[in-house]
Structure formats: C-alpha cells, structure tokens
Motif scaffolding. Structure first.
Motif: not given
Length: 729
Positions: A89, A91, A181, A243
């Motif tokens: 993911i 960030l 996550y 995110v």
C-alpha cells in the motif's frame, strides 16, 4: 413376461413400413435418434470434441502446430489477485499536516502562557479560560497546567517532540475504509518512494508510546508533568502518512499486467499424450488449447469438418433407430401396430438417451449410464429376443451418440445377456434380484479385465467399476418403480405384477373364496393346471396361472346360479332356459366389469372375456330344445371373442377339463383311458366348433397339454379312502 407372437399375419394395409398408418411410430423412432444425438450437437456448438480428464488415449496425439496454452481463468484470476495483494500500500507523506498541527499548537500555547503568567486574574477565571482552549483535558489536568513553572520550556519540549514524530511521519493504526494493511508499505515523499516493512512504519499508537518514553526522560522527577505533556501532545497527533488509494491501485494494475498468461508452450511435432496413457489435467489443457487454435486458424475447413462429422453421427443414429424399428415391424408386428406398446418398448431407450446427455454435460463417464433400466423394462414386458434386440440397439446408440467405448459395450452386453437369459419367466421376485446381482458382478468382472488388458491405471479401473456397479444395481430398482406406469399405458403386464396378482389372499381372490367358494376352488385348480400346461408348450405359466385364478370372477354376481356354488335347491328350476342362459353368460360381462373396476391388466381381462369363446351352453340349449325343437343354437352361445393368445386358449381347455372331470363318477376318474377319451372328445368338440380358429395353438401342443394336465386332474379328483370312525385305528 407377456409372451408376444414372434410373427404376426399382416394385411395389405400393414405391409408397408413407411406408411401413414405408422406415422406416430416413425416419429417416435426419429425422437429415439435425436435423444442420443444431443451430445454430438453439444460437442459441436458448445463443447469441444475432446477426451475427458482420466480417459485413456487410444493413440499418440502429436501437435501439428506450435501454440501456447493459456492458464485457466480461475487460476489466472487467483494469481492476479495474489500479485495485487503483494504490491505494498502506498503511504503519501503530507508535510502540510505537520505545519498545520505545529502552528495550531504554537497558537494555543502562546495563549496558555499569557493566562498562566497573568497575576491579576483570579484562579477561577484562569481555569475557565484554559478549559475553553483545552477542551480535551480534565479539570485536574488544567490545575496541573497552572502549576507549570516554566511554560516556555514546556512548550518547547512538546513542540520538539511533535516535530520529531512528524518528520519521520506516522500512519493511522486502524485501516481506512475496507483497505487491509499488507506486510510492507511504500512511503511516497515527493518524488522519492521507499518500501519498508510494516513493522518499521510508525502508527499513531506507536507514536504515543514513543512520546510517553521521551516525556518521562524530560521530566524524570516530575511524572505528573510528563503525563500532562503526553496528554497535550496526543491532542495534536494527526497521521501524516495517508493511504494513497489511487496510486496503490495504479501500481497493482501495473503489476497485474506483468503476470504471465501462458502456462505451457507447445512446439510443432511435440507429443501431447501417448497411446494408452491417461489424459491428465496438463494434457487436457494442451488439447483444449490446440483445439481452439486450430479453430481460430481454420475459418472454413474446421466448421466443414465438424458439420460433416456431426451430420454423419446423426445419419448413423437414424439408420440404427429405423433398422431397429423395421425389425420390430417385421418380426413383432403386434408391437409395432400398437403405438402404446411401441412407446413402452422405445420409451425407456429414449429416457436413457436423455440421461446420457445430462451425464455427458456434467462430466460423468459412460459407465454411469443406467442402461439396466432398459434391460429390466424390456425383459419384464417383452419376450427374450425382443428384449435382447432392444438392449443391443441401446448399447450401439450410446456408443455412437454419447462417445462410448468397446469396454463399456462388452460389459453392458454381458450384464444384459446374463439377466435376459437367466430365466425365461420370472416366477419368484427374490430370484430376479439374485439374477440382477449375478449379472452386474459379471459385467464388472469383464470391465476390470478389459481395462487391465488396456493398461488402464488401477485407480481409474476402480472408479469405472464403482460407477458401473452402482448403475447396474440402482437402475433396476428405478425400473421396478416405473414399470407400473409403462404397464398401465401400454396395456401390457409383467411377471412382477402377475406374481402380485397370484396371491390368493389379495382382495378379489379373497372375496371369491368367501362369496363363491366353489368357484374359487375351481379357479385355483384351473390356474394350477394352466400353469403346468403353459410350461409344457412354452407359453407364459405365470400369466396362464393368474388368468385361471381370475377367469370366473364374474360369478361374484349371483354366485348361487352356478352349480359349483349350489348348496340347496337349484335356482334354475324356476327359470326358463333363455333366462338361465342370460345369467350364465352374464358372468363374462360381469367379470370384465369387475376386472376393470379393480384395474386388472388387459391380458387378464382378455382371458376373462375369451375363456368361453363363442361356445354353446349345451345344458340349457338341450333343455330349450325339449320345449321347442326349432330353437336356434346361436341364441345359446357365449358372446366371445374366441381365444386369441396361447394362454387364453390354455385356460379355456383347463376350464372345460376341470369342470367336466369334477362331475364324473369315480369309475371314470379311475380309468385313465376313459378320462383321456372324455377330455379328447371335449377338446375335439371345441376344435370342430371353431373355438381355436383365432388362436396360435397347434394340434401338437394340444396333445402335449392333455398329457400334462390329465394326471393332475385325475390325482385331484381321485376317490378318497372310506374311514370307519367307529373303530379304533
């Protein structure tokens, strides 16, 4: 088993097979072809004509071209999903959040310092003003804040710690929306990105723990001040690692595009599967891909080949179906001419064709086709030769239409022949089940041996055997449940039904034994004699026995008017001969009516209707002649019709023999030559009267019948020993 004549006489109108008279029969034969043709259509239009996984290749399959084998959709989809999940993911670092939060803290703390240092304001006012600034703090926290001796230092320490945490950045410990996550994150800071393990990415929870430790170090001797510092700092913790859903999805889609779609690459001339080798999942995928590639490259040739092949299969099925129908037309014309009987013959085969289509679609092998359903219906309703012809036709249609193999054909044929010829007539239900088990076991044995010869793997042999055995044992049970529907529709009767009807404790026979005991005894004797006679001449003994049991059930109406039930004065003494004749003759009409009300099978009704033919009722005719010498004998005949089947004729013979010998004196019964002469005269009178003209019985058979039933009748009616009960024995 209803015995059907092997060859019927046909009129001119019946002589042509392709006649409008038989349009329904011909249409049914066409339906028979179509029912087994559906898998070929499915194979052409919807499914590829490929062997299934687990089948054995009958020859080496070599690739004629180079092609690629794509991964199947399910596994490819799962792989893509796995690749997407493996992309961390993203960030995104938001530096504006830190600036905004620190500016907000600086503003609030500046106001706080002014309040703390203002000596003119009362303590109560200070508390009230600080509560407006710090709504998140408790009353005790506000009091602790008022006790800070060096507000500048306190503000500097909190600002420094917040700036340090925001510099590295931290994320929310709880996922946003439905995002899960992963084990790693990609931190995007400006144009730079860095992927780090999830354990190395601070969260708001871990930042609180870090701040608690730092403030404890700043105020080692002032724990309350350290606690206040933490509470103030927590009010300004807003995650600045956010995110980035769009960027994450973009990177995942890029990773998904890189997934290899090809599972295998096959070169021209490469062997896909060898002769007698099992077609596994890998080989099947290669064959499927080859089929699609050939279809894609050949825009004209491939469809043409498929059309020719599929059309050829249909032609073969039509030829087999109509050849079968033509044999039935020539040899069993009474079945062909009666559409309902032809439906009972062909209907089960059509059902097997439709079931075979269903099994083909869901991927079951041909060994699971319930062919024994056809075997049971044809075995119980028709003669052995017609049953065997029907079974052979079914097996051929299944092999061609449902892509069967020789192993199935041999196993099914052995099972069928063993059952069909195990017993010509079923006389005991339990014996039938024994024959079914034995025939199924022989079929499984043949299947195992033939597959072992072909080097089929043991696991596959076991699977085929279980499927075949289950089909061979379950389908007869289903056939027994559906048999009454075929019987009722066609008007035919099976030995199973006849066995049930032969139970003398059944409703009608039990009623006959109570209301007309003399007729009941007579009927049982006739039935037993008829069964013995039928065995002698090759007729159906079960049908003959049951026909004999029920032939006189019409005497349930006015039983006292029949001599065997007379217990007192003869009721005919008060009647005129013509009136007596009407009562006697009426037992035929009454018998048919009672039989229909009790849903007796048509062959039994035929025997009831035909067992007197058009015979003259001699006793009342002679009685009438005494009063009127010009009386017409035709007025004293039964209405008929004359017996048409061998079983009906046998019942007629046994009926007159039993009734005649029962009325004879002991001297006649004890003299075999007199008995024989009497019986021969009775039967000769029937022959001279033309009662056997419409029957298929022959003179030689009549002689054999006499030889068989005469000893039975004489033993039944022999003179008893006279016992003197006044003396001791």
């Amino acid at each position: 088993m209803s015995r059907l004549g092997e060859k019927a006489e046909k009129s001119e109108s019946d002589s042509r097979f392709l006649s409008r008279k038989y349009i329904k029969q011909l249409a049914l034969a066409a339906v028979l072809s179509v029912s087994f043709f559906i898998p070929s259509v499915i194979s052409t239009v919807w499914k590829s004509p490929l062997p299934r996984v687990g089948e054995i290749a009958q020859k080496d399959i070599i690739s004629p071209i180079s092609f690629k084998v794509p991964k199947d959709e399910d596994s490819l989809k799962a792989e893509i999903e796995a690749v997407k999940r493996s992309v961390p993911i993203v960030l995104a670092y938001n530096d504006k959040i830190a600036d905004s939060v620190l500016a907000e803290f600086a503003k609030r703390w500046e106001d706080t310092k002014k309040i703390i240092r203002d000596r003119r304001k009362p303590l109560k006012v200070k508390r009230k003003e600080l509560r407006k600034i710090w709504e998140g703090l408790s009353k005790s926290d506000i009091d602790q804040m008022l006790l800070i001796s060096n507000p500048d230092d306190f503000g500097r320490i909190v600002t420094s710690e917040l700036r340090r945490e925001y510099h590295d950045g931290f994320m929310a410990a709880i996922p946003e929306k439905e995002e899960e996550y992963s084990n790693a994150f990609t931190i995007l800071r400006g144009k730079r990105s860095k992927t780090v393990p999830a354990s190395m990415v601070p969260t708001d929870s871990s930042v609180v723990a870090e701040l608690k430790k730092s403030f404890a170090e700043h105020y080692p001797k002032k724990p309350k001040l350290a606690e206040l510092s933490l509470k103030v700092a927590k009010l300004f913790l807003v995650p600045n690692l956010i995110v980035d859903t769009l960027e994450t999805e973009k990177r995942r889609e890029e990773a998904a595009k890189k997934v290899v779609r090809v599972k295998y690459e096959v070169s021209k001339g490469e062997k896909i599967v060898g002769k007698h080798e099992k077609i596994d999942e890998e080989a099947y995928l290669k064959l499927k891909a080859l089929y699609k590639e050939l279809k894609r490259k050949s825009s004209f040739e491939y469809p043409l080949r498929q059309i020719i092949a599929t059309g050829g299969v249909f032609v073969i099925l039509v030829v087999i179906s109509f050849f079968f129908s033509y044999i039935v037309f020539k040899r069993w014309n009474e079945i062909w001419s009666d559409f309902r009987k032809f439906v009972a013959l062909v209907g089960p085969v059509i059902i097997i064709g439709l079931l075979g289509t269903v099994f083909y679609v869901i991927g079951l092998t041909i060994y699971s086709i319930p062919f024994m359903f056809v075997v049971m219906i044809s075995f119980l309703l028709f003669d052995q030769n017609l049953a065997l012809l029907t079974i052979l036709t079914t097996i051929m249609l299944a092999i061609i239409g449902i892509f069967g193999n020789a192993t199935f054909a041999v196993a099914a044929l052995i099972t069928s022949i063993t059952l069909v010829f195990s017993e010509r007539v079923v006389t005991v239900r339990n014996r039938l089940f024994g024959h079914i088990i034995v025939s199924a076991a022989l079929g499984v044995f043949a299947l195992i041996v033939l597959n072992m010869v072909k080097y089929v793997p043991s696991g596959d042999i076991l699977d085929y055997s279980v499927e075949f055995l289950a089909s061979a044992l379950i389908s007869p049970i289903v056939a027994l449940f559906t048999l009454p529907f075929f019987e009722r529709y066609s008007g035919m009767v099976s030995d199973i039904t006849l066995i049930d009807l032969s139970d003398i404790n059944s409703g009608l026979l039990q009623r006959l034994s109570v209301e007309a005991p003399g007729t009941f005894t007579h009927s049982i004797m006739v039935g037993n004699m008829a069964a013995a006679a039928a065995e002698e001449v090759g007729a159906n003994p079960v049908l003959a026995r049951v026909g004999g049991y029920y032939h006189d059930i019409g005497k349930l109406v006015n039983p006292e008017y029949f001599i065997e039930n007379k217990s007192g004065r003869n009721p005919h003494e008060k009647l005129q001969p013509h009136e007596s004749k009407k009562i006697i003759v009426s037992h035929i009409e009454n018998g048919v009516k009672i039989a229909k009300e009790n849903r007796l099978p048509q062959p039994i009704i035929d025997i009831i209707e035909q067992h007197h033919g058009t015979s003259i009722i001699d006793y009342f005719y002679e009685l009438a002649k005494k009063g009127d010498s010009d009386v017409d004998a035709e007025e004293f005949r039964y209405p008929g019709p004359k017996p048409k089947t061998l079983e009906a004729t046998i019942v007629m013979i046994c009926d007159i023999v039993e009734a005649s010998l029962r009325s004879q004196e002991a001297e006649v019964l004890e003299d075999e030559s007199k008995c024989r002469k009497l019986v021969e005269e009775l039967i000769k009178a029937k022959i001279d009267d033309g009662q056997f003209d419409e029957s298929e019985i022959k003179i030689g058979q009549i002689k054999r019948i006499i030889e068989r039933i005469l000893p039975l009748a004489r033993k039944t009616f022999h003179k008893r020993v006279s016992y003197n009960l006044t003396k001791e024995v």
